[in-house]
Write a protein that holds these residues in place. Structure first.
Motif, mmCIF file in Angstrom:
data_model
loop_
_atom_site.group_PDB
_atom_site.id
_atom_site.type_symbol
_atom_site.label_atom_id
_atom_site.label_comp_id
_atom_site.label_asym_id
_atom_site.label_seq_id
_atom_site.Cartn_x
_atom_site.Cartn_y
_atom_site.Cartn_z
ATOM 1 N N ASN A 3 -21.974 14.828 -12.976
ATOM 2 C CA ASN A 3 -21.465 16.127 -12.898
ATOM 3 C C ASN A 3 -22.402 17.250 -12.439
ATOM 4 O O ASN A 3 -23.580 17.257 -13.261
ATOM 5 C CB ASN A 3 -20.785 16.317 -14.040
ATOM 6 N N TYR A 4 -22.033 17.796 -11.372
ATOM 7 C CA TYR A 4 -23.154 18.775 -10.935
ATOM 8 C C TYR A 4 -22.919 20.256 -11.023
ATOM 9 O O TYR A 4 -21.555 20.541 -10.772
ATOM 10 C CB TYR A 4 -23.692 18.238 -9.678
ATOM 11 N N ARG A 5 -23.640 21.020 -11.352
ATOM 12 C CA ARG A 5 -23.508 22.526 -11.308
ATOM 13 C C ARG A 5 -24.135 23.086 -10.144
ATOM 14 O O ARG A 5 -25.427 22.859 -10.100
ATOM 15 C CB ARG A 5 -23.716 23.207 -12.461
ATOM 16 N N GLU A 22 -25.591 17.808 -15.069
ATOM 17 C CA GLU A 22 -25.191 18.153 -16.258
ATOM 18 C C GLU A 22 -25.628 16.962 -17.372
ATOM 19 O O GLU A 22 -25.914 17.417 -18.493
ATOM 20 C CB GLU A 22 -23.824 18.558 -16.645
ATOM 21 N N GLU A 23 -25.614 15.752 -16.934
ATOM 22 C CA GLU A 23 -25.886 14.923 -17.847
ATOM 23 C C GLU A 23 -27.366 14.343 -18.231
ATOM 24 O O GLU A 23 -27.852 14.129 -19.447
ATOM 25 C CB GLU A 23 -25.260 13.412 -17.161
ATOM 26 N N HIS A 27 -32.786 19.181 -12.249
ATOM 27 C CA HIS A 27 -32.355 19.971 -11.139
ATOM 28 C C HIS A 27 -33.192 19.849 -9.983
ATOM 29 O O HIS A 27 -34.244 19.393 -9.966
ATOM 30 C CB HIS A 27 -32.374 21.479 -11.708
#
Length: 306
Positions: A3-5, A22-23, A27
């Motif tokens: 899961n990416y932001r 997120e995991e 970044h």
């Protein structure tokens, strides 16, 4: 499946991407050239780069976009020509604003001039419209006007009224009033039609807004007129208190002529009563105000419901 932001900042030269896993907490930072003719293309270009590195669109669970393009347009005074449509009679309210200067050295700059308006007067149009009828006949009171309240309170006592009768008068006014914090805000809202009468205003503020075309006036004067002094104070931590003291002494004497030449109203005692001949006036005694402030502040808070 990760899961990416993803956040993107579109600038005038480059568009910056920050991708957070997120995991794992890892970044990545990516920078691509901006496309001023269509800023959205730079975002798509960056997404293509990420996709080639294995980041799927379906893996992005959060996307945030910010841009300095609009800010740059304001600072550089570029972009589309804009106009302003206002209610008939309020053409000057945008230019008048709060009639104040920014904090800092500009407060003392007699030659200070505001930045140009985004929509100057020549591109401002008035339209006839109905201002909400729910405000018709309403009053406004400034919630910090303790000195005004004290002067009138004592005046009515001298006229033979009891304290209960005086409080009943003010509470009756307050019951049909909008409570406002600050005279500048009060005048802006009055000019915009949010109420019909301001119970206590500064005459220079009313005259200034009226001069721009707003349908306001403080004449004929409603007696008794309350005259209140303004004071200045020096910080005990001022780096040069003697210089500050001399500056204020100059402002209160010879500096008044400079203020007058700059188009400001003088505060010289000889001019304080100008236009008030034959008008009943009440003068706020500074010494009494200091001594009795807590008492009258409590009474006024009872009136306004603070």
């Amino acid at each position: 499946m990760p899961n990416y932001r993803l956040t993107v900042d579109t600038g005038g030269t480059f568009s910056d991407f920050v991708l957070l896993n997120e995991e794992t907490g890892e970044h990545r930072v990516l920078k691509v050239p901006s496309t001023p003719d269509d800023p959205g293309r730079a975002i798509l270009d960056g997404l293509d780069v990420l996709a080639k590195d294995g980041v799927k669109a379906s893996d992005i669970v959060f996307f945030c976009h910010g841009t300095t393009v609009a800010t740059n347009a304001l600072l550089e005074e570029k972009g589309a020509t804009v106009g302003l449509v206002v209610t008939k009679g309020f053409r000057g309210i945008y230019e008048t604003q709060e009639q104040s200067r920014p904090y800092g050295p500009a407060v003392f700059d007699l030659k200070y001039s505001r930045p140009p308006l985004l929509a100057p007067g020549r591109r401002t149009a008035e339209v006839t419209e109905r201002i909400g009828a729910e405000y018709e006949g309403m009053l406004s009171m400034e919630i910090n006007e303790v000195d005004w309240f004290m002067a009138l309170y004592e005046h009515y006592l001298e006229q033979g009224m009891s304290e209960d009768e005086v409080m009943e008068i003010f509470k009756g006014i307050a019951a049909n009033s909008v409570m406002v914090d600050g005279h500048a805000t009060q005048m802006d809202q009055l000019a915009a039609g949010q109420y019909a009468v301001a119970m206590s205003t500064y005459d220079y503020q009313t005259a200034g807004i009226a001069a721009t075309g707003a349908p306001l006036d403080y004449e004929p004067l409603v007696e008794p007129v309350v005259q209140r002094p303004n004071g200045v104070a020096l910080l005990n931590s001022a780096p040069h208190p003697a210089a500050a003291y001399l500056f204020y002494m100059w402002i209160l004497t010879d500096g008044q002529e400079v203020l007058r030449e700059a188009g400001l109203r003088s505060s010289l005692e000889a001019e304080a009563d100008e236009g008030l001949q034959g008008v009943e006036t009440l003068f706020v005694d500074p010494s009494e105000l200091v001594e009795q402030y807590d008492h009258y502040e409590q009474l006024y808070a009872e009136v306004t419901g603070r």
